[in-house]
Design a protein around this motif. Structure first.
Motif, PDB file in Angstrom:
ATOM      1  N   TYR A  14       1.019   5.811   0.501  1.00 22.73           N
ATOM      2  CA  TYR A  14       0.465   7.129   0.786  1.00 22.73           C
ATOM      3  C   TYR A  14       1.195   8.141  -0.085  1.00 22.73           C
ATOM      4  O   TYR A  14       2.238   8.658   0.280  1.00 22.73           O
ATOM      5  N   ASN A  17       5.819   6.804  -2.152  1.00 21.59           N
ATOM      6  CA  ASN A  17       5.710   6.144  -0.845  1.00 21.59           C
ATOM      7  C   ASN A  17       5.261   4.701  -1.028  1.00 21.59           C
ATOM      8  O   ASN A  17       4.321   4.441  -1.789  1.00 21.59           O
ATOM      9  N   TYR A  51       0.844  -1.187   0.000  1.00 20.95           N
ATOM     10  CA  TYR A  51       0.000   0.000   0.000  1.00 20.95           C
ATOM     11  C   TYR A  51       0.881   1.239   0.000  1.00 20.95           C
ATOM     12  O   TYR A  51       2.113   1.145   0.157  1.00 20.95           O
ATOM     13  N   GLN A 110       4.580   0.934   1.293  1.00 20.82           N
ATOM     14  CA  GLN A 110       4.508   0.238   2.569  1.00 20.82           C
ATOM     15  C   GLN A 110       4.260  -1.243   2.305  1.00 20.82           C
ATOM     16  O   GLN A 110       3.544  -1.614   1.368  1.00 20.82           O
TER      17      GLN A 110
END
Lengths: 113, 114
Positions: free
Chosen positions: B50, B54, B48, B56
């Motif tokens: 943001y 970015n 995922y 994650q």
């Protein structure tokens, strides 16, 4: 981490009977946000209803659920099942970081005439 | 109405093949997610993000890379595809409190690895 336990597997009902799909959750957050998503055959999941408020009933499209922090539950109910309710249902708590949802294995509801 | 699109919708590749799944959202959402859906396991989070740049790591990241090139575009890469990666893949996006954290899902990509 967060986790969710739903009614396992397949629930088969006759049209017109009440629906009750269980959901209990574990989360580190003292103010949990809970969601129910529904996925019909060959479609993508979509939001059915959500709750951020303890002991308050939330309703949408004939379904309702009440978040109970005391029992960590968010059961989905409907008074009278319809054939069109046949679908896969997911309960999911919101994990605070990055707005992640923790989905369980889902409960498949089959409504028969 | 929030919009998330995915391409391709169906993909067949061989073991060891290189696959890229694409996702675009026009919701101006900051958060984007890749899931896989398998019978008995439900929806499992792979990676995922943001915002652009970015990344994650999700709950089942092994064998997958991801890249977020812009706010709109999120890609899932399988560099050495294996049969265990045969699955239905969903991309989703979400906003913040103003959108009540709702995740909007794309139509899915069905991947078969032979």
């Amino acid at each position: 981490g967060d986790s969710v336990t739903q009614t396992e597997g397949l629930v088969t009902l006759t049209e017109g009977l009440p629906v009750m799909l269980n959901c209990t959750y574990q989360t580190i957050y003292s103010n949990p946000f809970l969601f129910w998503y529904v996925q019909h055959l060959n479609e993508s999941p979509r939001l059915l209803l959500k709750s951020f408020t303890d002991n308050k009933r939330t309703e949408h499209q004939g379904f309702h659920a009440t978040l109970h922090k005391s029992s960590s539950s968010f059961h989905l109910q409907k008074s009278s099942a319809q054939l069109s309710d046949s679908a896969l249902y997911y309960c999911a708590p919101l994990s605070g970081s990055f707005n992640k949802l923790t989905f369980g294995a889902g409960t498949r509801l089959a409504v028969c005439p | 109405e929030a919009a998330v699109t995915q391409s391709p919708r169906n993909k067949v590749t061989v073991t060891g093949g290189n696959v890229t799944l694409s996702c675009r959202q026009t919701n101006s959402h900051n958060y984007m997610y890749w899931y896989r859906q398998d019978t008995g396991h439900g929806l499992r989070l792979i990676h995922y993000s943001y915002g652009a740049g970015n990344l994650q790591i999700g709950d089942v990241p092994d064998g997958y890379k991801a890249t977020r090139t812009t706010q709109e575009d999120f890609f899932l890469l399988l560099e050495l595809a294996s049969p265990s990666q045969t699955s239905l893949y969903f991309c989703a996006s979400s906003g913040d409190w103003g959108s009540s954290y709702e995740q909007y899902f794309g139509p899915g990509t069905r991947l078969t690895v032979l």
